[in-house]
Design a protein around this motif. Structure first.
Motif, PDB file in Angstrom:
ATOM      1  N   LEU A   1     -69.599 -33.173-105.421  1.00  0.00           N
ATOM      2  CA  LEU A   1     -68.475 -33.038-104.785  1.00  0.00           C
ATOM      3  C   LEU A   1     -68.923 -34.741-104.849  1.00  0.00           C
ATOM      4  O   LEU A   1     -69.483 -35.168-103.697  1.00  0.00           O
ATOM      5  CB  LEU A   1     -67.667 -32.462-103.744  1.00  0.00           C
ATOM      6  CG  LEU A   1     -66.911 -32.867-103.129  1.00  0.00           C
ATOM      7  CD1 LEU A   1     -65.575 -33.117-104.119  1.00  0.00           C
ATOM      8  CD2 LEU A   1     -66.448 -32.763-102.087  1.00  0.00           C
ATOM      9  N   VAL A   2     -68.070 -36.184-104.915  1.00  0.00           N
ATOM     10  CA  VAL A   2     -68.105 -38.018-105.046  1.00  0.00           C
ATOM     11  C   VAL A   2     -66.766 -38.637-104.342  1.00  0.00           C
ATOM     12  O   VAL A   2     -66.889 -39.338-104.196  1.00  0.00           O
ATOM     13  CB  VAL A   2     -68.929 -37.689-106.285  1.00  0.00           C
ATOM     14  CG1 VAL A   2     -70.474 -38.266-106.593  1.00  0.00           C
ATOM     15  CG2 VAL A   2     -67.884 -37.705-107.285  1.00  0.00           C
ATOM     16  N   GLY A   3     -65.965 -37.140-104.554  1.00  0.00           N
ATOM     17  CA  GLY A   3     -64.501 -38.314-104.122  1.00  0.00           C
ATOM     18  C   GLY A   3     -63.227 -37.096-104.395  1.00  0.00           C
ATOM     19  O   GLY A   3     -63.643 -36.286-104.441  1.00  0.00           O
TER      20      GLY A   3
ATOM     21  N   ASN B   1     -39.666 -37.010-104.036  1.00  0.00           N
ATOM     22  CA  ASN B   1     -40.603 -37.963-103.833  1.00  0.00           C
ATOM     23  C   ASN B   1     -42.405 -37.702-103.846  1.00  0.00           C
ATOM     24  O   ASN B   1     -42.437 -36.848-102.904  1.00  0.00           O
ATOM     25  CB  ASN B   1     -40.457 -38.942-102.611  1.00  0.00           C
ATOM     26  CG  ASN B   1     -38.927 -40.174-103.064  1.00  0.00           C
ATOM     27  OD1 ASN B   1     -38.593 -40.346-104.162  1.00  0.00           O
ATOM     28  ND2 ASN B   1     -38.129 -39.348-102.010  1.00  0.00           N
ATOM     29  N   CYS B   2     -43.532 -38.331-104.246  1.00  0.00           N
ATOM     30  CA  CYS B   2     -44.851 -38.099-103.618  1.00  0.00           C
ATOM     31  C   CYS B   2     -45.704 -39.015-103.530  1.00  0.00           C
ATOM     32  O   CYS B   2     -45.013 -40.054-103.976  1.00  0.00           O
ATOM     33  CB  CYS B   2     -45.498 -36.306-104.441  1.00  0.00           C
ATOM     34  SG  CYS B   2     -45.817 -37.714-106.155  1.00  0.00           S
ATOM     35  N   GLU B   3     -47.262 -38.994-102.356  1.00  0.00           N
ATOM     36  CA  GLU B   3     -47.731 -39.742-102.336  1.00  0.00           C
ATOM     37  C   GLU B   3     -48.973 -39.614-103.280  1.00  0.00           C
ATOM     38  O   GLU B   3     -49.449 -38.048-102.293  1.00  0.00           O
ATOM     39  CB  GLU B   3     -47.738 -40.637-100.824  1.00  0.00           C
ATOM     40  CG  GLU B   3     -48.799 -41.829-100.316  1.00  0.00           C
ATOM     41  CD  GLU B   3     -49.362 -42.191 -99.006  1.00  0.00           C
ATOM     42  OE1 GLU B   3     -50.091 -42.348 -98.865  1.00  0.00           O
ATOM     43  OE2 GLU B   3     -48.107 -41.534 -97.811  1.00  0.00           O
ATOM     44  N   VAL B   4     -49.567 -40.152-103.473  1.00  0.00           N
ATOM     45  CA  VAL B   4     -50.845 -40.179-104.089  1.00  0.00           C
ATOM     46  C   VAL B   4     -52.048 -40.804-103.252  1.00  0.00           C
ATOM     47  O   VAL B   4     -51.112 -42.387-102.128  1.00  0.00           O
ATOM     48  CB  VAL B   4     -51.057 -39.892-106.064  1.00  0.00           C
ATOM     49  CG1 VAL B   4     -50.061 -39.072-106.647  1.00  0.00           C
ATOM     50  CG2 VAL B   4     -50.671 -41.457-105.563  1.00  0.00           C
ATOM     51  N   GLY B   5     -53.295 -40.470-102.942  1.00  0.00           N
ATOM     52  CA  GLY B   5     -54.313 -40.824-102.337  1.00  0.00           C
ATOM     53  C   GLY B   5     -56.233 -41.027-103.234  1.00  0.00           C
ATOM     54  O   GLY B   5     -55.763 -39.748-103.443  1.00  0.00           O
ATOM     55  N   CYS B   6     -56.758 -41.452-102.949  1.00  0.00           N
ATOM     56  CA  CYS B   6     -57.816 -40.636-102.573  1.00  0.00           C
ATOM     57  C   CYS B   6     -58.535 -41.748-102.099  1.00  0.00           C
ATOM     58  O   CYS B   6     -58.804 -42.070-100.981  1.00  0.00           O
ATOM     59  CB  CYS B   6     -58.340 -41.777-104.434  1.00  0.00           C
ATOM     60  SG  CYS B   6     -58.119 -43.312-104.345  1.00  0.00           S
ATOM     61  N   TRP B   7     -60.328 -41.449-102.363  1.00  0.00           N
ATOM     62  CA  TRP B   7     -61.345 -41.771-101.897  1.00  0.00           C
ATOM     63  C   TRP B   7     -62.909 -41.213-102.844  1.00  0.00           C
ATOM     64  O   TRP B   7     -62.341 -40.631-102.999  1.00  0.00           O
ATOM     65  CB  TRP B   7     -61.378 -41.629-100.765  1.00  0.00           C
ATOM     66  CG  TRP B   7     -62.009 -39.628 -99.958  1.00  0.00           C
ATOM     67  CD1 TRP B   7     -63.238 -39.438-100.105  1.00  0.00           C
ATOM     68  CD2 TRP B   7     -61.316 -39.065-100.242  1.00  0.00           C
ATOM     69  NE1 TRP B   7     -62.815 -38.134-100.237  1.00  0.00           N
ATOM     70  CE2 TRP B   7     -62.240 -37.832-100.082  1.00  0.00           C
ATOM     71  CE3 TRP B   7     -60.181 -38.926 -99.515  1.00  0.00           C
ATOM     72  CZ2 TRP B   7     -61.245 -36.795 -99.655  1.00  0.00           C
ATOM     73  CZ3 TRP B   7     -58.524 -37.944 -99.574  1.00  0.00           C
ATOM     74  CH2 TRP B   7     -59.867 -36.455 -99.372  1.00  0.00           C
ATOM     75  N   LEU B   8     -63.102 -42.148-103.177  1.00  0.00           N
ATOM     76  CA  LEU B   8     -64.596 -42.325-104.064  1.00  0.00           C
ATOM     77  C   LEU B   8     -65.800 -42.552-103.233  1.00  0.00           C
ATOM     78  O   LEU B   8     -66.194 -43.499-102.319  1.00  0.00           O
ATOM     79  CB  LEU B   8     -65.085 -42.530-104.487  1.00  0.00           C
ATOM     80  CG  LEU B   8     -65.435 -42.173-106.028  1.00  0.00           C
ATOM     81  CD1 LEU B   8     -65.004 -40.929-106.539  1.00  0.00           C
ATOM     82  CD2 LEU B   8     -64.709 -42.978-107.597  1.00  0.00           C
ATOM     83  N   GLU B   9     -66.812 -41.990-103.186  1.00  0.00           N
ATOM     84  CA  GLU B   9     -68.589 -42.204-102.522  1.00  0.00           C
ATOM     85  C   GLU B   9     -68.548 -43.653-103.129  1.00  0.00           C
ATOM     86  O   GLU B   9     -68.630 -43.799-104.621  1.00  0.00           O
ATOM     87  CB  GLU B   9     -69.491 -42.000-102.854  1.00  0.00           C
ATOM     88  CG  GLU B   9     -69.247 -39.823-102.233  1.00  0.00           C
ATOM     89  CD  GLU B   9     -70.539 -39.299-102.544  1.00  0.00           C
ATOM     90  OE1 GLU B   9     -71.629 -39.495-102.871  1.00  0.00           O
ATOM     91  OE2 GLU B   9     -70.325 -38.236-101.670  1.00  0.00           O
TER      92      GLU B   9
ATOM     93  N   LEU C   1     -62.794 -43.070-112.541  1.00  0.00           N
ATOM     94  CA  LEU C   1     -62.370 -41.735-112.204  1.00  0.00           C
ATOM     95  C   LEU C   1     -61.445 -41.519-111.461  1.00  0.00           C
ATOM     96  O   LEU C   1     -60.356 -39.991-111.689  1.00  0.00           O
ATOM     97  CB  LEU C   1     -63.629 -41.001-111.157  1.00  0.00           C
ATOM     98  CG  LEU C   1     -65.191 -41.040-110.778  1.00  0.00           C
ATOM     99  CD1 LEU C   1     -66.191 -40.516-110.682  1.00  0.00           C
ATOM    100  CD2 LEU C   1     -64.801 -39.723-112.703  1.00  0.00           C
ATOM    101  N   ILE C   2     -61.311 -42.251-110.336  1.00  0.00           N
ATOM    102  CA  ILE C   2     -59.664 -42.074-109.662  1.00  0.00           C
ATOM    103  C   ILE C   2     -58.956 -42.685-110.720  1.00  0.00           C
ATOM    104  O   ILE C   2     -58.253 -41.797-110.383  1.00  0.00           O
ATOM    105  CB  ILE C   2     -59.985 -43.662-108.753  1.00  0.00           C
ATOM    106  CG1 ILE C   2     -60.901 -42.985-107.784  1.00  0.00           C
ATOM    107  CG2 ILE C   2     -58.821 -43.161-107.850  1.00  0.00           C
ATOM    108  CD1 ILE C   2     -60.849 -41.514-106.884  1.00  0.00           C
ATOM    109  N   THR C   3     -58.532 -43.949-111.195  1.00  0.00           N
ATOM    110  CA  THR C   3     -57.929 -43.579-112.315  1.00  0.00           C
ATOM    111  C   THR C   3     -57.592 -42.710-113.248  1.00  0.00           C
ATOM    112  O   THR C   3     -56.339 -42.949-113.535  1.00  0.00           O
ATOM    113  CB  THR C   3     -57.711 -44.952-113.178  1.00  0.00           C
ATOM    114  OG1 THR C   3     -58.076 -46.416-112.187  1.00  0.00           O
ATOM    115  CG2 THR C   3     -56.885 -45.809-114.442  1.00  0.00           C
ATOM    116  N   ARG C   4     -57.562 -42.093-113.827  1.00  0.00           N
ATOM    117  CA  ARG C   4     -58.357 -40.676-114.647  1.00  0.00           C
ATOM    118  C   ARG C   4     -57.647 -39.605-113.414  1.00  0.00           C
ATOM    119  O   ARG C   4     -57.019 -38.720-114.464  1.00  0.00           O
ATOM    120  CB  ARG C   4     -59.156 -40.313-115.173  1.00  0.00           C
ATOM    121  CG  ARG C   4     -60.176 -41.525-116.500  1.00  0.00           C
ATOM    122  CD  ARG C   4     -61.035 -41.106-117.311  1.00  0.00           C
ATOM    123  NE  ARG C   4     -62.233 -41.354-116.170  1.00  0.00           N
ATOM    124  CZ  ARG C   4     -63.536 -41.414-116.364  1.00  0.00           C
ATOM    125  NH1 ARG C   4     -63.807 -39.763-117.115  1.00  0.00           N
ATOM    126  NH2 ARG C   4     -64.897 -41.509-116.081  1.00  0.00           N
TER     127      ARG C   4
END
Length: 186
Positions: A78-80, A93-101, A109-112
């Motif tokens: 697990l990396v993000g 409506n929705c909101e997306v978010g992310c994080w990554l090591e 990875l985040i874009t995909r």
């Protein structure tokens, strides 16, 4: 459980659930400093109890159709993660978010993964507007919003206090028709 391939580099997108709290905490421990540069999550997932509570909060959101969380695994580590931080089907409506090591940065990875989330939100759930909120100082995040074809709707000046300092938030969004039109060119 399911896993969706994010490409030929061994990366997968999978649901992230409370029973995976130990793995989630290990991920937070590896990436705590880097992830915490712009988001407070590492300050709240500090032990097994708080990690499980965080994941349970998203399990509850999923059950209420109000949010979701998916982990990004690279070579079974697990990396993000990517999230529907908010999900409002009645409003569209929705909101997306992310994080990554840090070790997983620069691979797309985040874009995909976010592309998959937006495709699902627009095509399956009929969302009209998908938002992305990021610290104005987080250029990596705002660059992803640009790559996704989002439009910067504005800046909320000094809108949140993080570690004793006020920060600006940038609001980015893409509308369903814009997303579909851009996808034709992909």
């Amino acid at each position: 459980m399911f896993a969706v391939s994010l490409g030929d580099d061994g990366a997968e997108l999978r649901p992230l659930e409370p029973w995976q709290a130990e793995e989630f905490l290990a991920h937070m421990d590896r990436g705590r400093e880097y992830i915490g540069t712009h988001i407070a999550l590492p300050d709240f997932a500090t032990d097994l109890t708080s990690a499980r509570a965080f994941l349970q909060g998203y399990a509850d959101k999923t059950a209420a159709d109000a949010g979701r969380i998916y982990g990004i695994w690279l070579d079974d580590t697990l990396v993000g993660a990517v999230i529907f931080r908010t999900f409002e089907p009645a409003q569209g409506n929705c909101e997306v978010g992310c994080w990554l090591e840090e070790a997983a940065v620069g691979r797309g990875l985040i874009t995909r993964a976010i592309t998959m989330l937006i495709d699902w939100a627009v095509d399956v759930r009929g969302m009209h507007r998908v938002e992305w909120v990021a610290s104005a100082e987080n250029t990596a995040s705002t660059n992803v919003a640009r790559r996704l074809g989002m439009t910067r709707d504005g800046v909320l000046r000094e809108s949140y206090l993080y570690r004793g300092v006020r920060h600006d938030s940038e609001i980015w969004a893409v509308l369903a028709d814009e997303w579909r039109a851009a996808r034709v060119g992909r």
